[in-house]
Design an enzyme around this catalytic site. Structure first.
Site, PDB file in Angstrom:
ATOM      1  CG  HIS A 141      -1.804   1.174   1.347  1.00  0.00           C
ATOM      2  ND1 HIS A 141      -3.160   1.146   1.075  1.00  0.00           N
ATOM      3  CD2 HIS A 141      -1.518   2.452   1.728  1.00  0.00           C
ATOM      4  CE1 HIS A 141      -3.672   2.366   1.276  1.00  0.00           C
ATOM      5  NE2 HIS A 141      -2.685   3.165   1.668  1.00  0.00           N
ATOM      6  CD  GLU A 142       1.642   3.358   3.688  1.00  0.00           C
ATOM      7  OE1 GLU A 142       0.638   3.078   4.358  1.00  0.00           O
ATOM      8  OE2 GLU A 142       1.719   4.434   3.054  1.00  0.00           O
ATOM      9  CG  HIS A 145       0.216   6.084  -0.785  1.00  0.00           C
ATOM     10  ND1 HIS A 145      -0.927   6.585  -1.377  1.00  0.00           N
ATOM     11  CD2 HIS A 145      -0.173   5.549   0.394  1.00  0.00           C
ATOM     12  CE1 HIS A 145      -1.966   6.366  -0.579  1.00  0.00           C
ATOM     13  NE2 HIS A 145      -1.544   5.726   0.487  1.00  0.00           N
ATOM     14  CE1 TYR A 158      -3.860  11.156   2.249  1.00  0.00           C
ATOM     15  CE2 TYR A 158      -3.850   9.763   0.285  1.00  0.00           C
ATOM     16  CZ  TYR A 158      -3.910   9.887   1.658  1.00  0.00           C
ATOM     17  OH  TYR A 158      -4.002   8.777   2.444  1.00  0.00           O
ATOM     18  CD  GLU A 167      -5.315   5.840   1.237  1.00  0.00           C
ATOM     19  OE1 GLU A 167      -5.587   4.703   1.654  1.00  0.00           O
ATOM     20  OE2 GLU A 167      -4.173   6.333   1.301  1.00  0.00           O
ATOM     21  CG  ASP A 216      -9.863  10.146   5.628  1.00  0.00           C
ATOM     22  OD1 ASP A 216      -8.622  10.122   5.671  1.00  0.00           O
ATOM     23  OD2 ASP A 216     -10.543   9.306   5.010  1.00  0.00           O
ATOM     24  CG  HIS A 221      -7.858   6.659   4.606  1.00  0.00           C
ATOM     25  ND1 HIS A 221      -7.329   7.899   4.920  1.00  0.00           N
ATOM     26  CD2 HIS A 221      -6.799   5.882   4.269  1.00  0.00           C
ATOM     27  CE1 HIS A 221      -6.023   7.865   4.792  1.00  0.00           C
ATOM     28  NE2 HIS A 221      -5.675   6.666   4.395  1.00  0.00           N
TER      29      HIS A 221
HETATM   30  O1  LIG Z   1      -4.543   3.696   4.493  1.00  0.00           O
HETATM   31  C1  LIG Z   1      -3.482   3.804   5.035  1.00  0.00           C
HETATM   32  N1  LIG Z   1      -2.647   4.821   4.777  1.00  0.00           N
HETATM   33  O2  LIG Z   1      -3.012   5.762   3.856  1.00  0.00           O
HETATM   34  C2  LIG Z   1      -3.018   2.733   6.041  1.00  0.00           C
HETATM   35  C3  LIG Z   1      -3.985   2.484   7.154  1.00  0.00           C
HETATM   36  C4  LIG Z   1      -3.598   1.096   7.640  1.00  0.00           C
HETATM   37  C5  LIG Z   1      -2.443   0.686   6.725  1.00  0.00           C
HETATM   38  C6  LIG Z   1      -1.252   1.566   7.120  1.00  0.00           C
HETATM   39  C7  LIG Z   1      -1.636   2.969   6.627  1.00  0.00           C
HETATM   40  C8  LIG Z   1      -2.867   1.342   5.405  1.00  0.00           C
HETATM   41 ZN   LIG Z   2      -2.792   5.132   2.012  1.00  0.00          ZN
END
Ligand SMILES: O=C(NO)[C@]12CC[C@H](CC1)C2
Ligand SMILES: [Zn+2]
Length: 306
Positions: A141-142, A145, A158, A167, A216, A221
């Site tokens: 996920h990270e 980004h 964002y 997201e 948010d 999210h």
């Molecule tokens: O959605 C997220 N970051 O934008 C999260 C939330 C839980 C995981 C670690 C960070 C994904």
């Molecule tokens: Zn994220």
């Protein structure tokens, strides 16, 4: 040279022994994999907030920091996924080194991409103090980004719909990397999203339930659930709000979203633009009259995006 291809070992957060690439450096061993792109480096903030912090070191090739072991090991896994599946060298496609920092802050229940690197907290009372680097889906996920922010096409500002797309793309690619479920966070004892059933975690699964909010960053999210549901339907198929979708499988779905992200989305793309971006991507990948294009069209229709 040989000093750069040293095998390190250590136990992850869940007690599993892993091996990974390290380097010898100033008489110690450090979490620096020099075999992938421009390198993968894992640091610790030692529960402070200045990053990257300190390159994780050990006197031997055994590393005793489970959060760091998982961050380093999973970063290599996600590097390999992007290289092998999408033919992309690191998050920016140019082999820029992949940097992670663990033990960020105190009881920090989050993880983030700061524009240059991945950062992970140690978790808190809500998730049994499980470090956020313990989940392959979190690292994927990270890093995604990072892919989005370095894609000269999208960047996907964002907030509001472009932020929810940002997201969703991170969750969607993460679900292809960590491909045996549709959940986000199950390995950090903190399931917070379900792409198959977004409403299970209070996310909308149809445009009629889009949440207009200032929270948010405009619900990035929250409203990501709508796009997540469309992605799930593309992959596994199903009927949703009386629209039936023929599944094309997770791998093809992920190819479509990755290509859309790189080539057809732009910084302020909204959900309707995401529909046409995915249709264009599916057309480029599989042909105009293909089942894949039909599936993309129907999946967006099923969540109320036309
Ligand atoms: O959605 C997220 N970051 O934008 C999260 C939330 C839980 C995981 C670690 C960070 C994904
Ligand atoms: Zn994220």
């Amino acid at each position: 040279n040989s000093a750069h291809h040293v095998t390190g070992t250590g136990r992850g957060v869940h007690g599993d022994t892993k091996t990974f690439e390290v380097s010898s450096y100033q008489g110690q061993y450090v979490l620096w994999d020099q075999t992938r792109g421009g390198g993968i480096q894992t640091y610790t903030a030692n529960n402070g907030s200045s990053i990257p912090g300190y390159l994780v070191a050990s006197r031997t090739t055994t590393f005793n920091d489970p959060a760091a072991v998982d961050a380093h090991y999973y970063a290599a896994k996600v590097y390999d996924y992007y290289k092998n599946v999408h033919n992309r060298n690191s998050y920016d496609g140019r082999g820029t080194s992949l940097v992670s920092t663990v033990h960020y802050g105190r009881n920090y229940m989050n993880a983030f991409w700061n524009g240059r690197q991945m950062v992970y907290g140690d978790g808190g009372s809500q998730n049994g103090y499980t470090p956020f680097s313990a989940g392959l889906d979190v690292i994927a996920h990270e890093m995604t980004h990072g892919v989005t922010s370095s894609s000269d096409a999208s960047q996907l500002i964002y907030r509001n719909q472009s932020g929810a797309l940002n997201e969703a793309i991170s969750d969607i690619i993460a679900s292809d990397v960590d491909s045996n479920d549709w959940l986000m966070g199950e390995d950090i004892n903190y399931v917070i999203r379900d792409l198959a059933n977004p409403t299970r975690y209070n996310q909308p699964d149809h445009m009629s339930k889009y949440v207009n909010t200032t929270q948010d960053n405009g619900g990035v999210h929250i409203n990501s659930g709508i796009i997540n549901k469309a992605a799930y339907l593309m992959a596994d198929g199903g009927s949703h709000y009386n629209v039936t979708v023929q599944g094309i499988g997770r791998a093809k779905m992920a190819k479509i979203f990755h290509k859309a992200n790189l080539d057809y989305l732009y910084s302020n793309s909204d959900f309707s633009a995401a529909r046409s971006a995915c249709i264009q991507a599916a057309t480029a990948l599989y042909g105009a009259g293909s089942q894949e294009v039909q599936t993309v069209t129907n999946a967006f229709a099923a969540v109320g995006i036309h």
